[in-house]
Design a protein around this motif. Structure first.
Motif, mmCIF file in Angstrom:
data_model
loop_
_atom_site.group_PDB
_atom_site.id
_atom_site.type_symbol
_atom_site.label_atom_id
_atom_site.label_comp_id
_atom_site.label_asym_id
_atom_site.label_seq_id
_atom_site.Cartn_x
_atom_site.Cartn_y
_atom_site.Cartn_z
ATOM 1 N N GLY A 26 0.826 -1.194 0.000
ATOM 2 C CA GLY A 26 0.000 0.000 0.000
ATOM 3 C C GLY A 26 0.866 1.252 0.000
ATOM 4 N N GLU A 27 0.334 2.335 -0.561
ATOM 5 C CA GLU A 27 1.056 3.603 -0.623
ATOM 6 C C GLU A 27 0.211 4.711 -0.025
ATOM 7 O OE1 GLU A 27 2.300 4.427 -4.611
ATOM 8 O OE2 GLU A 27 3.462 2.576 -4.746
ATOM 9 N N GLY A 28 0.883 5.683 0.583
ATOM 10 C CA GLY A 28 0.204 6.829 1.166
ATOM 11 C C GLY A 28 1.191 7.724 1.871
ATOM 12 N N GLU A 29 0.679 8.595 2.741
ATOM 13 C CA GLU A 29 1.509 9.525 3.498
ATOM 14 C C GLU A 29 1.774 8.959 4.890
ATOM 15 O OE1 GLU A 29 1.059 13.831 5.650
ATOM 16 O OE2 GLU A 29 -0.007 13.516 3.770
ATOM 17 N N LEU A 30 3.031 8.966 5.303
ATOM 18 C CA LEU A 30 3.368 8.548 6.658
ATOM 19 C C LEU A 30 2.902 9.637 7.607
ATOM 20 C CD1 LEU A 30 4.747 6.515 8.550
ATOM 21 C CD2 LEU A 30 6.868 7.803 8.212
ATOM 22 N N THR A 31 1.963 9.307 8.500
ATOM 23 C CA THR A 31 1.398 10.311 9.398
ATOM 24 C C THR A 31 2.004 10.277 10.794
ATOM 25 O OG1 THR A 31 -0.436 8.848 9.997
ATOM 26 C CG2 THR A 31 -0.792 10.395 8.158
ATOM 27 N N ALA A 32 2.513 9.116 11.223
ATOM 28 C CA ALA A 32 3.083 9.039 12.575
ATOM 29 C C ALA A 32 3.831 7.724 12.765
ATOM 30 C CB ALA A 32 1.989 9.135 13.627
ATOM 31 N N ILE A 33 4.774 7.767 13.684
ATOM 32 C CA ILE A 33 5.379 6.560 14.224
ATOM 33 C C ILE A 33 5.192 6.655 15.732
ATOM 34 C CG2 ILE A 33 7.488 5.226 14.579
ATOM 35 C CD1 ILE A 33 8.409 6.111 11.841
ATOM 36 N N VAL A 34 4.549 5.624 16.293
ATOM 37 C CA VAL A 34 4.110 5.684 17.683
ATOM 38 C C VAL A 34 4.572 4.450 18.436
ATOM 39 C CG1 VAL A 34 2.067 5.839 19.166
ATOM 40 C CG2 VAL A 34 2.054 6.939 16.933
ATOM 41 N N ARG A 35 4.981 4.671 19.690
ATOM 42 C CA ARG A 35 5.246 3.557 20.608
ATOM 43 C C ARG A 35 3.950 3.322 21.369
ATOM 44 N NH1 ARG A 35 9.518 4.423 24.729
ATOM 45 N NH2 ARG A 35 8.894 2.331 25.210
ATOM 46 N N GLU A 36 3.345 2.152 21.166
ATOM 47 C CA GLU A 36 2.078 1.836 21.818
ATOM 48 C C GLU A 36 2.276 0.706 22.819
ATOM 49 O OE1 GLU A 36 -1.203 1.206 19.196
ATOM 50 O OE2 GLU A 36 -0.860 3.093 18.149
ATOM 51 N N LYS A 37 1.676 0.873 23.976
ATOM 52 C CA LYS A 37 1.756 -0.136 25.021
ATOM 53 C C LYS A 37 0.928 -1.346 24.607
ATOM 54 C CE LYS A 37 0.982 -0.616 29.959
ATOM 55 N NZ LYS A 37 0.540 0.098 31.159
ATOM 56 N N VAL A 38 1.544 -2.526 24.648
ATOM 57 C CA VAL A 38 0.835 -3.737 24.255
ATOM 58 C C VAL A 38 0.525 -4.657 25.429
ATOM 59 C CG1 VAL A 38 1.597 -3.720 21.856
ATOM 60 C CG2 VAL A 38 2.999 -4.848 23.573
ATOM 61 N N SER A 39 1.253 -4.510 26.546
ATOM 62 C CA SER A 39 0.954 -5.319 27.722
ATOM 63 C C SER A 39 1.755 -4.829 28.918
ATOM 64 C CB SER A 39 1.274 -6.794 27.477
ATOM 65 O OG SER A 39 2.666 -6.981 27.353
ATOM 66 N N GLY A 40 1.347 -5.309 30.114
ATOM 67 C CA GLY A 40 2.086 -5.044 31.335
ATOM 68 C C GLY A 40 1.747 -3.732 32.005
ATOM 69 N N ASN A 41 2.381 -3.543 33.164
ATOM 70 C CA ASN A 41 2.197 -2.339 33.968
ATOM 71 C C ASN A 41 3.545 -1.859 34.488
ATOM 72 O OD1 ASN A 41 -0.699 -2.206 33.932
ATOM 73 N ND2 ASN A 41 -0.724 -3.954 35.310
ATOM 74 N N GLY A 42 3.684 -0.545 34.609
ATOM 75 C CA GLY A 42 4.902 0.035 35.178
ATOM 76 C C GLY A 42 6.152 -0.400 34.450
ATOM 77 N N ASP A 43 7.160 -0.854 35.222
ATOM 78 C CA ASP A 43 8.435 -1.267 34.634
ATOM 79 C C ASP A 43 8.310 -2.536 33.795
ATOM 80 O OD1 ASP A 43 9.692 0.869 35.794
ATOM 81 O OD2 ASP A 43 10.412 -0.271 37.533
ATOM 82 N N GLU A 44 7.199 -3.262 33.951
ATOM 83 C CA GLU A 44 6.987 -4.506 33.217
ATOM 84 C C GLU A 44 6.268 -4.275 31.886
ATOM 85 O OE1 GLU A 44 8.283 -7.389 34.356
ATOM 86 O OE2 GLU A 44 9.108 -6.167 35.967
#
Length: 72
Positions: A26-44
């Motif tokens: 697919g082609e388009g405009e790059l709008t963002a690169i994001v670090r998203e939380k996928v699991s865990g809490n705090g330091d984990e």
């Protein structure tokens, strides 16, 4: 890795440029690169880096940042 703001958005020189997602072709405009939380809490907590691309028809999807190829 690039600088990350308080919302998890990374600075990247490709943002706003026309790109291809080599995984989906697919082609388009790059709008963002994001670090998203996928699991865990705090330091984990575990995070995933996702690149968001928006096509000319308005459909937006995510892919791994390593899948981004800048178009000329």
């Amino acid at each position: 890795m690039n600088t990350v703001d308080s919302l998890g958005h990374e600075w990247d020189p490709r943002i706003g440029r026309r790109v291809r997602d080599i995984a989906s072709k697919g082609e388009g405009e790059l709008t963002a690169i994001v670090r998203e939380k996928v699991s865990g809490n705090g330091d984990e907590s575990m995070y995933a880096r996702l690149a968001y691309i928006k096509a000319a028809n308005g459909i937006e999807w995510s892919t791994a940042p390593d899948n981004i190829q800048v178009l000329r």
